[in-house]
Motif scaffolding. Structure first.
Motif, mmCIF file in Angstrom:
data_model
loop_
_atom_site.group_PDB
_atom_site.id
_atom_site.type_symbol
_atom_site.label_atom_id
_atom_site.label_comp_id
_atom_site.label_asym_id
_atom_site.label_seq_id
_atom_site.Cartn_x
_atom_site.Cartn_y
_atom_site.Cartn_z
ATOM 1 N N LEU A 1 0.856 -1.182 0.000
ATOM 2 C CA LEU A 1 0.000 0.000 0.000
ATOM 3 C C LEU A 1 0.890 1.229 0.000
ATOM 4 O O LEU A 1 1.947 1.243 0.632
ATOM 5 N N PHE A 2 0.451 2.247 -0.711
ATOM 6 C CA PHE A 2 1.189 3.518 -0.741
ATOM 7 C C PHE A 2 0.191 4.648 -0.606
ATOM 8 O O PHE A 2 -0.838 4.653 -1.277
ATOM 9 N N CYS A 3 0.478 5.600 0.265
ATOM 10 C CA CYS A 3 -0.411 6.740 0.494
ATOM 11 C C CYS A 3 0.390 8.023 0.336
ATOM 12 O O CYS A 3 1.415 8.202 0.990
ATOM 13 N N LYS A 4 -0.105 8.900 -0.533
ATOM 14 C CA LYS A 4 0.531 10.197 -0.744
ATOM 15 C C LYS A 4 -0.557 11.251 -0.797
ATOM 16 O O LYS A 4 -1.425 11.203 -1.658
ATOM 17 N N GLN A 5 -0.535 12.174 0.162
ATOM 18 C CA GLN A 5 -1.481 13.273 0.259
ATOM 19 C C GLN A 5 -2.934 12.787 0.251
ATOM 20 O O GLN A 5 -3.788 13.306 -0.449
ATOM 21 N N GLY A 6 -3.201 11.720 1.001
ATOM 22 C CA GLY A 6 -4.561 11.211 1.146
ATOM 23 C C GLY A 6 -5.014 10.271 0.048
ATOM 24 O O GLY A 6 -6.096 9.710 0.133
ATOM 25 N N LYS A 7 -4.211 10.079 -1.006
ATOM 26 C CA LYS A 7 -4.584 9.157 -2.085
ATOM 27 C C LYS A 7 -3.920 7.805 -1.849
ATOM 28 O O LYS A 7 -2.704 7.711 -1.692
ATOM 29 N N LEU A 8 -4.748 6.769 -1.814
ATOM 30 C CA LEU A 8 -4.248 5.416 -1.573
ATOM 31 C C LEU A 8 -4.063 4.674 -2.885
ATOM 32 O O LEU A 8 -4.895 4.754 -3.793
ATOM 33 N N ILE A 9 -2.954 3.914 -2.949
ATOM 34 C CA ILE A 9 -2.713 3.002 -4.064
ATOM 35 C C ILE A 9 -2.556 1.618 -3.441
ATOM 36 O O ILE A 9 -1.684 1.411 -2.601
ATOM 37 N N LEU A 10 -3.412 0.695 -3.847
ATOM 38 C CA LEU A 10 -3.355 -0.675 -3.324
ATOM 39 C C LEU A 10 -2.769 -1.599 -4.378
ATOM 40 O O LEU A 10 -3.042 -1.451 -5.564
ATOM 41 N N GLY A 11 -1.985 -2.566 -3.909
ATOM 42 C CA GLY A 11 -1.415 -3.553 -4.811
ATOM 43 C C GLY A 11 -2.260 -4.807 -4.831
ATOM 44 O O GLY A 11 -3.132 -5.022 -4.006
ATOM 45 N N ASN A 12 -1.956 -5.655 -5.806
ATOM 46 C CA ASN A 12 -2.686 -6.918 -5.920
ATOM 47 C C ASN A 12 -1.712 -8.043 -6.233
ATOM 48 O O ASN A 12 -1.607 -8.436 -7.379
ATOM 49 N N PRO A 13 -0.942 -8.604 -5.334
ATOM 50 C CA PRO A 13 -0.762 -8.208 -3.939
ATOM 51 C C PRO A 13 0.254 -7.076 -3.768
ATOM 52 O O PRO A 13 0.274 -6.424 -2.745
ATOM 53 N N PHE A 14 1.140 -6.857 -4.769
ATOM 54 C CA PHE A 14 2.153 -5.814 -4.632
ATOM 55 C C PHE A 14 1.949 -4.735 -5.689
ATOM 56 O O PHE A 14 1.387 -4.972 -6.754
ATOM 57 N N ILE A 15 2.474 -3.544 -5.399
ATOM 58 C CA ILE A 15 2.468 -2.446 -6.360
ATOM 59 C C ILE A 15 3.763 -2.553 -7.166
ATOM 60 O O ILE A 15 4.849 -2.541 -6.597
ATOM 61 N N GLU A 16 3.647 -2.651 -8.469
ATOM 62 C CA GLU A 16 4.826 -2.854 -9.311
ATOM 63 C C GLU A 16 5.563 -1.557 -9.630
ATOM 64 O O GLU A 16 6.727 -1.577 -10.003
ATOM 65 N N LYS A 17 4.916 -0.409 -9.494
ATOM 66 C CA LYS A 17 5.505 0.861 -9.907
ATOM 67 C C LYS A 17 6.346 1.533 -8.831
ATOM 68 O O LYS A 17 7.013 2.517 -9.101
ATOM 69 N N ILE A 18 6.323 1.027 -7.610
ATOM 70 C CA ILE A 18 6.990 1.706 -6.496
ATOM 71 C C ILE A 18 8.019 0.777 -5.846
ATOM 72 O O ILE A 18 7.723 -0.374 -5.552
ATOM 73 N N ASN A 19 9.213 1.309 -5.620
ATOM 74 C CA ASN A 19 10.249 0.646 -4.842
ATOM 75 C C ASN A 19 10.605 1.531 -3.658
ATOM 76 O O ASN A 19 10.380 2.738 -3.690
ATOM 77 N N VAL A 20 11.201 0.928 -2.639
ATOM 78 C CA VAL A 20 11.622 1.677 -1.457
ATOM 79 C C VAL A 20 13.114 1.448 -1.274
ATOM 80 O O VAL A 20 13.582 0.315 -1.263
ATOM 81 N N LYS A 21 13.865 2.537 -1.144
ATOM 82 C CA LYS A 21 15.306 2.456 -0.948
ATOM 83 C C LYS A 21 15.597 2.604 0.536
ATOM 84 O O LYS A 21 15.184 3.579 1.159
ATOM 85 N N ILE A 22 16.296 1.609 1.120
ATOM 86 C CA ILE A 22 16.626 1.638 2.546
ATOM 87 C C ILE A 22 18.129 1.488 2.730
ATOM 88 O O ILE A 22 18.827 1.017 1.834
ATOM 89 N N GLU A 23 18.602 1.881 3.909
ATOM 90 C CA GLU A 23 20.008 1.729 4.268
ATOM 91 C C GLU A 23 20.090 1.028 5.612
ATOM 92 O O GLU A 23 19.349 1.365 6.537
ATOM 93 N N ILE A 24 20.992 0.062 5.718
ATOM 94 C CA ILE A 24 21.175 -0.657 6.981
ATOM 95 C C ILE A 24 22.153 0.127 7.845
ATOM 96 O O ILE A 24 23.269 0.424 7.425
ATOM 97 N N LEU A 25 21.719 0.469 9.062
ATOM 98 C CA LEU A 25 22.547 1.281 9.951
ATOM 99 C C LEU A 25 23.314 0.443 10.972
ATOM 100 O O LEU A 25 24.475 0.705 11.244
ATOM 101 N N GLN A 26 22.662 -0.557 11.572
ATOM 102 C CA GLN A 26 23.347 -1.411 12.542
ATOM 103 C C GLN A 26 22.571 -2.697 12.766
ATOM 104 O O GLN A 26 21.384 -2.783 12.462
ATOM 105 N N HIS A 27 23.288 -3.685 13.299
ATOM 106 C CA HIS A 27 22.691 -4.960 13.690
ATOM 107 C C HIS A 27 22.775 -5.048 15.208
ATOM 108 O O HIS A 27 23.839 -4.826 15.791
ATOM 109 N N ILE A 28 21.653 -5.360 15.856
ATOM 110 C CA ILE A 28 21.622 -5.420 17.316
ATOM 111 C C ILE A 28 20.868 -6.660 17.774
ATOM 112 O O ILE A 28 20.170 -7.306 16.992
ATOM 113 N N LYS A 29 21.016 -6.972 19.059
ATOM 114 C CA LYS A 29 20.249 -8.040 19.688
ATOM 115 C C LYS A 29 19.120 -7.422 20.497
ATOM 116 O O LYS A 29 19.302 -6.380 21.129
ATOM 117 N N GLY A 30 17.969 -8.077 20.502
ATOM 118 C CA GLY A 30 16.826 -7.599 21.264
ATOM 119 C C GLY A 30 16.893 -8.073 22.704
ATOM 120 O O GLY A 30 17.879 -8.657 23.157
#
Length: 104
Positions: free
Chosen positions: A40-69
């Motif tokens: 699911l993606f929401c921008k300014q109140g507009k929702l985009i739902l996937g079936n099951p995933f949205i193919e047009k959107i990717n998310v870029k993340i960075e790993i900062l650290q590994h820890i134990k809980g």
């Protein structure tokens, strides 16, 4: 602007430029990863739902650290049998930062 994504078979609500703790990702610290399983993606109140995933959107993340809980205790007992077992473990987590949402 937020999204619901699948990371290691768990769903997380993510917002740009925020930090979250997710189950351990087997990558090096400082490495950047693209997530393509966005439910699911929401921008300014507009929702985009996937079936099951949205193919047009990717998310870029960075790993900062590994820890134990915190330690989780597993205690097993059978009454009137004299059977008691106490075990525990500390789960591994990765702290990640959401860099940006990428549109194709």
């Amino acid at each position: 602007m937020y999204a619901i994504v699948n990371i290691k078979d768990k769903q997380f609500k993510i917002v740009e430029n925020e930090y979250i703790y997710v189950p351990h990702i087997c990558k090096n610290i400082g490495e950047q990863i693209l997530l393509n399983q966005v439910f699911l993606f929401c921008k300014q109140g507009k929702l985009i739902l996937g079936n099951p995933f949205i193919e047009k959107i990717n998310v870029k993340i960075e790993i900062l650290q590994h820890i134990k809980g915190k330690k989780i205790i597993i205690f097993k007992k059978k009454r009137r049998k004299g059977y008691k077992v106490k075990n525990g473990f500390r789960p591994l987590f990765s702290k990640i930062r959401i860099i940006s949402f990428l549109f194709k």
